[in-house]
Design a protein around this motif. Structure first.
Motif, PDB file in Angstrom:
ATOM      1  N   GLY A 220       0.808  -1.060   0.147  1.00  0.00           N
ATOM      2  CA  GLY A 220      -0.119   0.085  -0.019  1.00  0.00           C
ATOM      3  C   GLY A 220       0.882   1.381  -0.041  1.00  0.00           C
ATOM      4  O   GLY A 220       0.364   2.278   0.416  1.00  0.00           O
ATOM      5  N   LYS A 221       2.145   1.037  -0.431  1.00  0.00           N
ATOM      6  CA  LYS A 221       3.035   2.600  -0.489  1.00  0.00           C
ATOM      7  C   LYS A 221       3.548   2.962  -1.635  1.00  0.00           C
ATOM      8  O   LYS A 221       4.435   3.587  -1.926  1.00  0.00           O
ATOM      9  CB  LYS A 221       4.118   2.037   0.650  1.00  0.00           C
ATOM     10  CG  LYS A 221       3.830   1.784   1.879  1.00  0.00           C
ATOM     11  CD  LYS A 221       4.795   1.938   2.857  1.00  0.00           C
ATOM     12  CE  LYS A 221       4.381   1.996   4.280  1.00  0.00           C
ATOM     13  NZ  LYS A 221       5.018   1.187   5.105  1.00  0.00           N
ATOM     14  N   LEU A 222       2.880   2.284  -2.878  1.00  0.00           N
ATOM     15  CA  LEU A 222       3.194   2.673  -4.318  1.00  0.00           C
ATOM     16  C   LEU A 222       3.267   4.016  -4.550  1.00  0.00           C
ATOM     17  O   LEU A 222       3.891   4.635  -5.083  1.00  0.00           O
ATOM     18  CB  LEU A 222       2.468   1.456  -5.248  1.00  0.00           C
ATOM     19  CG  LEU A 222       2.991   1.808  -6.746  1.00  0.00           C
ATOM     20  CD1 LEU A 222       4.693   1.397  -6.831  1.00  0.00           C
ATOM     21  CD2 LEU A 222       2.038   0.911  -7.620  1.00  0.00           C
ATOM     22  N   TRP A 223       2.345   4.573  -4.093  1.00  0.00           N
ATOM     23  CA  TRP A 223       1.919   6.049  -4.425  1.00  0.00           C
ATOM     24  C   TRP A 223       2.481   7.075  -3.242  1.00  0.00           C
ATOM     25  O   TRP A 223       1.952   8.178  -3.242  1.00  0.00           O
ATOM     26  CB  TRP A 223       0.618   6.393  -4.789  1.00  0.00           C
ATOM     27  CG  TRP A 223       0.279   5.605  -5.775  1.00  0.00           C
ATOM     28  CD1 TRP A 223      -0.779   4.334  -5.661  1.00  0.00           C
ATOM     29  CD2 TRP A 223       0.657   5.516  -7.338  1.00  0.00           C
ATOM     30  NE1 TRP A 223      -0.687   3.744  -6.905  1.00  0.00           N
ATOM     31  CE2 TRP A 223      -0.182   4.499  -7.823  1.00  0.00           C
ATOM     32  CE3 TRP A 223       1.566   6.669  -8.024  1.00  0.00           C
ATOM     33  CZ2 TRP A 223       0.359   4.402  -9.243  1.00  0.00           C
ATOM     34  CZ3 TRP A 223       1.766   6.247  -9.175  1.00  0.00           C
ATOM     35  CH2 TRP A 223       1.000   5.194  -9.781  1.00  0.00           C
ATOM     36  N   SER A 224       3.276   6.524  -2.482  1.00  0.00           N
ATOM     37  CA  SER A 224       3.898   7.280  -1.285  1.00  0.00           C
ATOM     38  C   SER A 224       4.809   8.147  -1.682  1.00  0.00           C
ATOM     39  O   SER A 224       5.823   7.721  -1.923  1.00  0.00           O
ATOM     40  CB  SER A 224       4.053   6.360  -0.135  1.00  0.00           C
ATOM     41  OG  SER A 224       4.951   7.353   0.624  1.00  0.00           O
ATOM     42  N   VAL A 225       4.585   9.678  -1.959  1.00  0.00           N
ATOM     43  CA  VAL A 225       5.706  10.465  -2.369  1.00  0.00           C
ATOM     44  C   VAL A 225       6.854  10.539  -1.213  1.00  0.00           C
ATOM     45  O   VAL A 225       8.038  10.536  -1.604  1.00  0.00           O
ATOM     46  CB  VAL A 225       5.229  11.847  -2.401  1.00  0.00           C
ATOM     47  CG1 VAL A 225       6.151  13.027  -2.593  1.00  0.00           C
ATOM     48  CG2 VAL A 225       4.095  12.097  -3.443  1.00  0.00           C
ATOM     49  N   ARG A 226       6.597  10.319  -0.080  1.00  0.00           N
ATOM     50  CA  ARG A 226       7.458  10.165   1.131  1.00  0.00           C
ATOM     51  C   ARG A 226       8.573   9.101   0.819  1.00  0.00           C
ATOM     52  O   ARG A 226       9.450   9.046   0.798  1.00  0.00           O
ATOM     53  CB  ARG A 226       6.949  10.180   2.282  1.00  0.00           C
ATOM     54  CG  ARG A 226       7.708  10.788   3.616  1.00  0.00           C
ATOM     55  CD  ARG A 226       7.184  10.627   4.967  1.00  0.00           C
ATOM     56  NE  ARG A 226       7.922   9.876   5.833  1.00  0.00           N
ATOM     57  CZ  ARG A 226       7.576   8.675   6.338  1.00  0.00           C
ATOM     58  NH1 ARG A 226       6.626   8.197   5.917  1.00  0.00           N
ATOM     59  NH2 ARG A 226       8.640   8.288   7.074  1.00  0.00           N
ATOM     60  N   GLU A 227       8.076   8.032   0.528  1.00  0.00           N
ATOM     61  CA  GLU A 227       8.882   6.506   0.271  1.00  0.00           C
ATOM     62  C   GLU A 227       9.796   6.799  -0.947  1.00  0.00           C
ATOM     63  O   GLU A 227      10.833   6.614  -0.928  1.00  0.00           O
ATOM     64  CB  GLU A 227       8.140   5.393   0.043  1.00  0.00           C
ATOM     65  CG  GLU A 227       7.322   4.830   1.302  1.00  0.00           C
ATOM     66  CD  GLU A 227       8.392   4.741   2.658  1.00  0.00           C
ATOM     67  OE1 GLU A 227       9.536   4.156   2.307  1.00  0.00           O
ATOM     68  OE2 GLU A 227       8.038   4.617   3.725  1.00  0.00           O
ATOM     69  N   TRP A 228       9.143   7.315  -1.900  1.00  0.00           N
ATOM     70  CA  TRP A 228       9.787   7.766  -3.424  1.00  0.00           C
ATOM     71  C   TRP A 228      11.062   8.663  -2.977  1.00  0.00           C
ATOM     72  O   TRP A 228      11.988   8.549  -3.678  1.00  0.00           O
ATOM     73  CB  TRP A 228       8.966   7.935  -4.507  1.00  0.00           C
ATOM     74  CG  TRP A 228       8.199   6.709  -4.763  1.00  0.00           C
ATOM     75  CD1 TRP A 228       7.168   6.143  -4.746  1.00  0.00           C
ATOM     76  CD2 TRP A 228       8.900   5.679  -5.824  1.00  0.00           C
ATOM     77  NE1 TRP A 228       6.773   4.816  -5.334  1.00  0.00           N
ATOM     78  CE2 TRP A 228       7.930   4.646  -6.115  1.00  0.00           C
ATOM     79  CE3 TRP A 228      10.057   5.571  -6.348  1.00  0.00           C
ATOM     80  CZ2 TRP A 228       8.213   3.348  -6.741  1.00  0.00           C
ATOM     81  CZ3 TRP A 228      10.345   4.337  -7.241  1.00  0.00           C
ATOM     82  CH2 TRP A 228       9.444   3.384  -7.247  1.00  0.00           C
ATOM     83  N   ALA A 229      10.705   9.707  -2.408  1.00  0.00           N
ATOM     84  CA  ALA A 229      11.765  10.613  -2.173  1.00  0.00           C
ATOM     85  C   ALA A 229      12.663  10.182  -1.459  1.00  0.00           C
ATOM     86  O   ALA A 229      13.953  10.430  -1.551  1.00  0.00           O
ATOM     87  CB  ALA A 229      10.913  12.003  -1.461  1.00  0.00           C
ATOM     88  N   SER A 230      12.477   9.494  -0.425  1.00  0.00           N
ATOM     89  CA  SER A 230      13.738   8.886   0.469  1.00  0.00           C
ATOM     90  C   SER A 230      14.510   8.013  -0.197  1.00  0.00           C
ATOM     91  O   SER A 230      15.484   7.954  -0.267  1.00  0.00           O
ATOM     92  CB  SER A 230      13.195   8.476   1.958  1.00  0.00           C
ATOM     93  OG  SER A 230      12.571   7.215   1.799  1.00  0.00           O
ATOM     94  N   GLY A 231      13.695   7.104  -1.070  1.00  0.00           N
ATOM     95  CA  GLY A 231      14.333   6.173  -1.884  1.00  0.00           C
ATOM     96  C   GLY A 231      15.112   6.743  -2.842  1.00  0.00           C
ATOM     97  O   GLY A 231      16.390   6.527  -3.130  1.00  0.00           O
ATOM     98  N   PHE A 232      14.686   7.900  -3.296  1.00  0.00           N
ATOM     99  CA  PHE A 232      15.450   8.494  -4.762  1.00  0.00           C
ATOM    100  C   PHE A 232      16.681   9.121  -3.996  1.00  0.00           C
ATOM    101  O   PHE A 232      17.906   9.116  -4.593  1.00  0.00           O
ATOM    102  CB  PHE A 232      14.474   9.593  -5.323  1.00  0.00           C
ATOM    103  CG  PHE A 232      15.269  10.360  -6.420  1.00  0.00           C
ATOM    104  CD1 PHE A 232      15.400   9.737  -7.834  1.00  0.00           C
ATOM    105  CD2 PHE A 232      16.094  11.667  -6.011  1.00  0.00           C
ATOM    106  CE1 PHE A 232      15.970  10.478  -8.397  1.00  0.00           C
ATOM    107  CE2 PHE A 232      16.756  12.196  -7.263  1.00  0.00           C
ATOM    108  CZ  PHE A 232      16.682  11.750  -8.348  1.00  0.00           C
TER     109      PHE A 232
END
Ligand SMILES: [Fe+2]
Ligand SMILES: [Fe+2]
Length: 285
Positions: A220-232
């Protein structure tokens, strides 16, 4: 038959498979890497590529074993095969546990890799498959080097899972030139290996990101901006593990490149001495 040495490894290089098992079951249940869904899924995505990938690597190297006349390279092939076979077993267990504990479907992760491997057997010559293995071994070697030389890659990770990744990284370092030397021994060309690196890098990251997205979606985290920003940030900025390996990735394109032009066995020695200290600590309790 040539009597020239075919191994170009350092003269005193010796390595063998270490039989290990890792207590990862409890940690795999959750976000084991710094409580970050992205970092956890990134490493899990890589693990999911290993069992099929490493079987392909073994098969493409072993295919040429009768053309290897240098006893040192023959010994290295045997050790390479044993190390990769152990990695496969450990990552297969990792992947099965992960899917069971987190409700993922293992097949969904492996389907595109299976198709591509079938394509490689259908369309490519054995030497081109070996070039693909040489390229993949460069990718694993540079990522292993980065992980073993910077604490920030696994900072905050569960120590039991970090142990598995470090062990794998150490063995990837030790056998980093085996496929390369076999490739040279059977007349591999610079152009072919360069093209293989471009193609393999593309597919490696395509598969890794595909797996990562499947996991984030299921969590349920595919659209989490926070996750993608920290992953990037983790991959490209700070610590920027992919940014950091870019220069050594490029070295492969040099005509005279050889994996042992950079002797980084000090990382293996450092890991072995830290393992010994851990062992002493745990046996004194
Ligand atoms: Fe491996
Ligand atoms: Fe390897």
């Amino acid at each position: 038959m040539t009597t020239l040495p075919q191994s170009q490894s350092p003269d005193d290089l010796e390595f063998a498979a270490r039989r290990r098992s890792f207590d990862i079951q409890n940690a795999l249940r959750g976000d084991w890497h710094g409580d970050s869904a992205f970092k956890t899924a990134w490493f899990n995505a890589l693990s999911l590529l290993f069992p099929l990938g490493e079987k392909f690597f073994i098969d493409s190297v072993v295919h040429y074993k009768d053309e290897v006349h240098d006893p040192r390279l023959a010994t290295e092939i045997a050790a390479f095969r044993a190390q990769e076979a152990t990695h496969r077993i450990q990552h297969q267990r990792y992947n099965e546990l992960l899917c069971e504990l987190r409700g993922y479907a293992l097949d969904a992760f492996e389907v595109s890799q299976r198709k591509r491997i079938a394509w490689a057997y259908r369309e490519l010559t054995p030497r081109r498959r070996l070039a693909g293995t040489v390229a993949s071994e460069h990718l694993t070697a540079i990522m292993a080097h980065d992980m073993l030389s910077h604490d920030d890659v696994l900072a905050g990770a569960d120590p039991r899972i970090a142990e598995l990744w470090q062990w794998h990284g150490v063995e990837e370092t030790e056998h980093k030139a085996v496929a390369f030397d076999v490739y040279l021994a059977v007349g591999g060309t610079v152009k072919e290996r360069r093209r293989a690196l471009l193609l393999n890098t593309f597919f490696f990251f395509k598969d890794a990101f595909r797996n990562l997205c499947i996991m984030l979606k299921s969590d349920g985290k595919l659209w989490s901006v926070r996750e993608w920003a920290s992953g990037f940030k983790y991959l490209f900025i700070k610590p920027g593990i992919l940014r950091r390996v870019f220069r050594t990735w490029l070295h492969f394109f040099r005509r005279d490149f050889h994996p042992w032009e950079f002797d980084n066995r000090y990382l293996v020695a450092e890991w072995e001495s830290s393992e010994r200290n851990e062992h002493l600590k745990s046996s004194s309790h």
